[in-house]
Design a protein around this motif. Structure first.
Motif, PDB file in Angstrom:
ATOM      1  N   SER A  59      56.173  40.836  28.534  1.00  0.00           N
ATOM      2  CA  SER A  59      57.102  39.747  28.813  1.00  0.00           C
ATOM      3  C   SER A  59      57.074  38.782  27.639  1.00  0.00           C
ATOM      4  CB  SER A  59      56.716  39.011  30.103  1.00  0.00           C
ATOM      5  OG  SER A  59      57.548  37.891  30.301  1.00  0.00           O
ATOM      6  N   ASP A  63      57.259  30.354  29.310  1.00  0.00           N
ATOM      7  CA  ASP A  63      56.886  29.893  30.639  1.00  0.00           C
ATOM      8  C   ASP A  63      58.056  29.158  31.269  1.00  0.00           C
ATOM      9  OD1 ASP A  63      54.290  30.865  30.680  1.00  0.00           O
ATOM     10  OD2 ASP A  63      53.530  29.141  29.568  1.00  0.00           O
ATOM     11  N   ARG A 146      61.254  35.251  38.380  1.00  0.00           N
ATOM     12  CA  ARG A 146      60.978  34.028  37.623  1.00  0.00           C
ATOM     13  C   ARG A 146      61.656  32.801  38.231  1.00  0.00           C
ATOM     14  NH1 ARG A 146      58.727  34.060  32.915  1.00  0.00           N
ATOM     15  NH2 ARG A 146      60.056  32.445  31.998  1.00  0.00           N
ATOM     16  N   MET A 174      52.667  38.497  38.688  1.00  0.00           N
ATOM     17  CA  MET A 174      51.842  37.577  37.918  1.00  0.00           C
ATOM     18  C   MET A 174      52.399  37.345  36.518  1.00  0.00           C
ATOM     19  SD  MET A 174      48.193  39.020  39.340  1.00  0.00           S
ATOM     20  CE  MET A 174      47.090  37.880  38.496  1.00  0.00           C
ATOM     21  N   VAL A 175      52.957  38.382  35.917  1.00  0.00           N
ATOM     22  CA  VAL A 175      53.564  38.238  34.600  1.00  0.00           C
ATOM     23  C   VAL A 175      54.747  37.271  34.638  1.00  0.00           C
ATOM     24  CG1 VAL A 175      54.925  39.473  32.847  1.00  0.00           C
ATOM     25  CG2 VAL A 175      52.771  40.419  33.631  1.00  0.00           C
ATOM     26  N   SER A 176      55.410  37.167  35.779  1.00  0.00           N
ATOM     27  CA  SER A 176      56.564  36.274  35.896  1.00  0.00           C
ATOM     28  C   SER A 176      56.173  34.810  35.780  1.00  0.00           C
ATOM     29  CB  SER A 176      57.269  36.507  37.237  1.00  0.00           C
ATOM     30  OG  SER A 176      56.515  35.941  38.306  1.00  0.00           O
ATOM     31  N   GLY A 177      54.902  34.498  36.034  1.00  0.00           N
ATOM     32  CA  GLY A 177      54.468  33.110  36.007  1.00  0.00           C
ATOM     33  C   GLY A 177      54.741  32.365  37.302  1.00  0.00           C
ATOM     34  N   HIS A 227      50.989  29.963  35.579  1.00  0.00           N
ATOM     35  CA  HIS A 227      50.706  30.146  34.148  1.00  0.00           C
ATOM     36  C   HIS A 227      49.332  30.771  33.943  1.00  0.00           C
ATOM     37  CE1 HIS A 227      50.501  29.363  29.839  1.00  0.00           C
ATOM     38  NE2 HIS A 227      49.341  28.780  30.044  1.00  0.00           N
ATOM     39  N   ARG A 230      49.498  34.429  34.852  1.00  0.00           N
ATOM     40  CA  ARG A 230      50.212  35.168  33.804  1.00  0.00           C
ATOM     41  C   ARG A 230      49.321  35.386  32.590  1.00  0.00           C
ATOM     42  NH1 ARG A 230      55.443  33.021  30.367  1.00  0.00           N
ATOM     43  NH2 ARG A 230      55.831  34.952  29.257  1.00  0.00           N
ATOM     44  N   GLN A 234      48.125  39.087  31.059  1.00  0.00           N
ATOM     45  CA  GLN A 234      48.581  39.394  29.707  1.00  0.00           C
ATOM     46  C   GLN A 234      47.418  39.573  28.741  1.00  0.00           C
ATOM     47  OE1 GLN A 234      51.460  36.232  28.878  1.00  0.00           O
ATOM     48  NE2 GLN A 234      53.120  37.684  29.210  1.00  0.00           N
TER      49      GLN A 234
END
Length: 264
Positions: A59, A63, A146, A174-177, A227, A230, A234
């Motif tokens: 991604s 943020d 997101r 989780m990657v989406s924040g 955040h 994420r 990552q």
């Protein structure tokens, strides 16, 4: 692992044949990559192994500032589920939990396909806050994740199969924040728990209460929590980190073989 309620007899028979052949193949395996630690004891596998529950999807998006996000209904609060809409995944329990929340500004958005779609559509008919969007392109799914206020993985820790699976949507979420609500699954590595809002009990009331707790936080609190989650996936679950675990295992196995037999 096929949890659809609509499996045909030929598919069931084929699955049993495949499992039998896989167990036979294990006799010739030197080491293994498994999704969860409980799989090892279940299979009776005594050789070296490493747990790789998944690899975080890439991604490059910045943020998201949830306090200024433009969503399809920016004045509303979106609770979102994306993925397989099978009853075994707890999606109907999510709909039922949402129905106990009385705030008219809440929206439950679900997208995907599965054996629970008809029931979801019936719930949506009686509660206009429930929105079923069908099967969306991946780009739109990522955008929806997101834009959400909170994401939910409603898979409960009640079935035996949970020990031997890891829901890939957790990493996607989780990657989406965006803050994620989930049950404490037996197949989930312990380090995930501090980055999720864990549902303490395997019931609808507990799920609804946990969602409310997330919604009660300020946008800044939710943004900071998302955040950190994420950043965790990552940095700790990216392709390089996960692949190195496998390479270290292979190196250890080949080194041991050289020492024992003088060759690989």
């Amino acid at each position: 692992m096929n949890l659809s309620a609509k499996r045909s007899l030929p598919r069931k028979m084929l699955g049993k044949l495949l499992i039998k052949r896989l167990y036979k193949t294990l006799e010739d395996v030197d080491c293994a990559v498994v999704l969860t630690e409980p799989m090892v004891s279940y299979m009776g596998f005594t050789k070296p192994h490493v747990v790789i529950e998944g690899i975080a999807p890439p991604s490059d998006a910045p943020d998201l500032d949830q306090s200024s996000t433009e969503s399809p209904a920016s004045s509303d609060t979106m609770i979102v589920y994306t993925g397989g809409l099978n009853a075994a995944f707890g999606v109907l329990e999510l709909v039922q939990a949402f129905s106990t929340l009385t705030d008219p500004s809440l929206r439950l958005v679900l997208c995907g396909v599965g054996d629970a779609v008809q029931a979801i559509e019936e719930y949506a008919t009686s509660d206009q806050r429930i929105i079923y969007q069908g099967l969306l392109p991946h780009k739109e799914v990522v955008a929806l994740q997101r834009q959400a206020t909170v994401l939910v993985n409603p898979r409960q820790n009640t079935e035996e199969y949970v020990k031997y699976s890891f829901p890939s949507k957790l990493m996607e979420y989780m990657v989406s924040g965006t803050p994620t609500v989930a049950y404490d699954l037996d197949g989930m590595p312990a380090e995930y728990r501090e980055h999720l809002f864990i549902v303490p009990e395997n019931d609808i009331a507990s799920l609804a209460k946990t969602i409310q707790q997330v919604l009660a936080q300020s946008p800044a609190q939710r943004r900071d929590f998302g955040h950190r989650a994420r950043t965790f996936v990552q940095e700790q679950k990216n392709p390089e980190v996960q692949t190195k675990k496998i390479l270290r295992m292979i190196d250890a196995v080949t080194t041991q073989r050289k020492e024992r037999y003088g060759r690989v």
